[in-house]
Scaffold this active site. Structure first.
Site, PDB file in Angstrom:
ATOM      1  N   GLN A 188      47.311  54.915  43.437  1.00  0.00           N
ATOM      2  CA  GLN A 188      48.729  54.540  43.407  1.00  0.00           C
ATOM      3  C   GLN A 188      49.638  55.556  42.734  1.00  0.00           C
ATOM      4  O   GLN A 188      50.735  55.816  43.222  1.00  0.00           O
ATOM      5  CB  GLN A 188      48.887  53.185  42.724  1.00  0.00           C
ATOM      6  CG  GLN A 188      50.311  52.647  42.760  1.00  0.00           C
ATOM      7  CD  GLN A 188      50.345  51.155  42.613  1.00  0.00           C
ATOM      8  OE1 GLN A 188      50.096  50.422  43.563  1.00  0.00           O
ATOM      9  NE2 GLN A 188      50.620  50.690  41.420  1.00  0.00           N
TER      10      GLN A 188
ATOM     11  N   GLU B  29      58.899  55.146  43.666  1.00  0.00           N
ATOM     12  CA  GLU B  29      59.243  55.405  42.273  1.00  0.00           C
ATOM     13  C   GLU B  29      59.762  56.821  42.048  1.00  0.00           C
ATOM     14  O   GLU B  29      59.879  57.270  40.914  1.00  0.00           O
ATOM     15  CB  GLU B  29      58.045  55.134  41.372  1.00  0.00           C
ATOM     16  CG  GLU B  29      57.653  53.658  41.341  1.00  0.00           C
ATOM     17  CD  GLU B  29      56.675  53.327  40.238  1.00  0.00           C
ATOM     18  OE1 GLU B  29      55.978  54.240  39.756  1.00  0.00           O
ATOM     19  OE2 GLU B  29      56.607  52.154  39.840  1.00  0.00           O
TER      20      GLU B  29
ATOM     21  N   ASP C  19      47.002  56.047  37.882  1.00  0.00           N
ATOM     22  CA  ASP C  19      46.981  54.599  38.059  1.00  0.00           C
ATOM     23  C   ASP C  19      46.215  54.350  39.348  1.00  0.00           C
ATOM     24  O   ASP C  19      46.736  54.582  40.445  1.00  0.00           O
ATOM     25  CB  ASP C  19      48.395  54.037  38.142  1.00  0.00           C
ATOM     26  CG  ASP C  19      48.410  52.519  38.368  1.00  0.00           C
ATOM     27  OD1 ASP C  19      47.320  51.912  38.401  1.00  0.00           O
ATOM     28  OD2 ASP C  19      49.516  51.956  38.526  1.00  0.00           O
TER      29      ASP C  19
ATOM     30  N   LYS D 277      54.616  45.015  30.652  1.00  0.00           N
ATOM     31  CA  LYS D 277      55.697  44.833  31.618  1.00  0.00           C
ATOM     32  C   LYS D 277      56.354  43.485  31.305  1.00  0.00           C
ATOM     33  O   LYS D 277      55.722  42.443  31.474  1.00  0.00           O
ATOM     34  CB  LYS D 277      55.157  44.818  33.045  1.00  0.00           C
ATOM     35  CG  LYS D 277      54.565  46.142  33.513  1.00  0.00           C
ATOM     36  CD  LYS D 277      53.953  45.992  34.899  1.00  0.00           C
ATOM     37  CE  LYS D 277      53.491  47.313  35.472  1.00  0.00           C
ATOM     38  NZ  LYS D 277      52.774  47.148  36.768  1.00  0.00           N
TER      39      LYS D 277
ATOM     40  N   ARG E   7      58.813  48.876  36.703  1.00  0.00           N
ATOM     41  CA  ARG E   7      58.214  48.413  37.959  1.00  0.00           C
ATOM     42  C   ARG E   7      58.696  49.305  39.102  1.00  0.00           C
ATOM     43  O   ARG E   7      59.648  50.084  38.945  1.00  0.00           O
ATOM     44  CB  ARG E   7      58.599  46.956  38.251  1.00  0.00           C
ATOM     45  CG  ARG E   7      58.194  45.939  37.219  1.00  0.00           C
ATOM     46  CD  ARG E   7      56.724  45.951  36.844  1.00  0.00           C
ATOM     47  NE  ARG E   7      55.803  45.650  37.918  1.00  0.00           N
ATOM     48  CZ  ARG E   7      55.187  44.477  38.102  1.00  0.00           C
ATOM     49  NH1 ARG E   7      55.445  43.468  37.265  1.00  0.00           N
ATOM     50  NH2 ARG E   7      54.316  44.303  39.079  1.00  0.00           N
TER      51      ARG E   7
END
Length: 436
Positions: free
Chosen positions: A164, A206, A243, A338, A367
């Site tokens: 990811q 992101e 990740d 988070k 996020r």
């Protein structure tokens, strides 16, 4: 006591163009606190639920139900309460929803409200949010070490690669400014390399580069090349962080790397990642196995826990009880924090303290669906957590958080930057001790 006069929710829009919840908390003296709920694409099954309307409108993602929660029962429960008692205010919100993952009110409704209360209390005290957090929770503020995405993958890039996030950290930087400078050089070096090889497809959710690699390991090879092209020696000032988000490609007990048409069991995935740890300057790895693979996480931590930071995200979902259980089992040595995963500030802080009590790291995180809200920059600084994960080095919903840290640095001073303290117990930290 300064009482809450009103709570109002409105629909705003996140970085993916989806609706989300913004909340204004207004005090009796007119002071305002405001916050926005983010949303994740890669989500743990045990985290707070974003309440969406379903149906055809806005791809089923409208938030009228969540706004009704804010403007109805939540507003009624909070009116007249002391804004400075975050714990009591959050408890009042939680008392309205008996469901395990905030399905009734919506985690998007609760987190935006909880954060807005925190902002209102800080504004009422005439303090920056990071200072209010430190005073409220008895912590020592410090500027965190950024963890910054260079390539997006998994759920953040149409699963073009299975892993990811391919990220860097700059624990050898002198201050936050230098982290930004070095990251800029690495980020654009990576883009140049990919463009020259015809491997660049655009920008992921992101802000990292959207890759067209032929294998997951090619991403690691390219990242090392980008670090070198930027004039750095991989593993010295700059290290790699991954990740894996392994839950995203785990099915029926097996791990399926679609890019490489490979299927493996937990032991096979652990061996694969172990090979990467030997071959590349990786100092941190998140969710190396699936959230339901307890034996795999325990084994991964047993083998590599004295070498790298092992973060539980989907595995721990910002849950203090799960942190205590994992620590007792020997699984993980750090937790991702988070706030929307837990649903309230108080639950997130409880998880933070649980991690610190175990001697773990605690990484405050954004996020994939983000906004211009910079609350987490203040939370990470105020808690002195040592590390902040926001996403990449482009797109304003990311840069607003990095830039807020630079502003905080003007007040706290450059010496407040933690440098590589959060990696002290990794191979990188051991290397620094040897050369000191």
């Amino acid at each position: 006591m300064t009482a809450i006069a009103s709570v109002k929710g409105r629909r705003v829009w996140d970085s993916r163009g989806h609706p989300t919840v913004e909340v204004d908390v207004v005090l009796e003296n007119g002071v305002l606190g405001r916050a926005i709920a983010p949303a994740g694409a890669s989500r743990g099954t045990r985290e707070a639920i974003d309440l969406r309307d379903g149906g055809k409108l806005l791809q089923g993602k409208n938030v009228a139900k969540a706004l009704a929660s804010v403007n109805g029962p939540i507003a009624k429960a909070l009116k007249g309460r002391d804004v400075n008692d975050q714990g009591a205010a959050d408890a009042a919100i939680l008392a309205l929803d008996a469901s395990p993952f905030k399905e009734m009110l919506g985690g998007n409704a609760t987190v935006a409200t909880s954060l807005a209360i925190l902002h209102a209390a800080a504004a009422d005290a005439r303090k920056p949010l990071w200072r209010h957090v430190a005073d409220q929770y008895g912590t020592t503020p410090s500027l965190p070490l950024p963890e910054i995405q260079i390539f997006g993958g998994g759920a953040h890039a149409g699963r073009r690669v299975d892993i990811q996030d391919f990220m860097i950290m700059v624990p050898g930087a002198r201050d936050f400014d230098e982290v930004m400078e070095i990251t800029n050089e690495v980020y654009f070096a990576a883009g140049d390399i990919m463009a020259q090889k015809g491997k660049l497809a655009g920008v992921a959710d992101e802000g990292g580069w959207w890759p067209m690699f032929d294998s997951n390991e090619e991403a690691l090879e390219t990242l090392v090349a980008a670090i070198e092209k930027a004039g750095e020696v991989p593993g010295e000032r700059v290290v790699i962080s991954l990740d894996i988000a392994a839950s995203e490609f785990r099915k029926d007990g097996a791990y399926n790397l679609a890019l490489e048409d490979r299927k493996m069991d937990s032991a096979g995935l652990i061996d694969l990642l172990g090979g990467w740890l030997d071959a590349y300057p990786i100092a941190s790895i998140e969710d190396p196995v699936g959230e339901d693979d307890r034996a795999g996480m325990i084994e991964f931590t047993r083998r590599f826990g004295d070498k790298v930071q092992i973060i539980g995200d989907d595995y721990l979902v910002t849950n203090a009880q799960l942190v205590h259980e994992a620590a007792a089992q020997g699984a993980c040595n750090a937790v991702l924090i988070k706030v929307n995963q837990a649903g309230t500030v108080s639950e997130s802080i409880e998880t933070f303290h649980a991690a610190i009590a175990q001697g773990w790291g605690a990484i405050v995180s954004a996020r994939s669906g983000e906004t211009e809200d910079s609350s987490i920059s203040h939370l990470s600084t105020g808690l002195g957590g040592g590390q902040l994960k926001v996403g990449s080095f482009t797109r304003s919903e990311r840069m607003v958080k990095w830039n807020e840290c630079l502003r905080i640095q003007d007040t706290l001073g450059r010496d407040a930057f933690v440098k590589g303290a959060s990696l002290a117990r990794t191979w990188w930290g051991a290397k620094q001790k040897e050369t000191a």
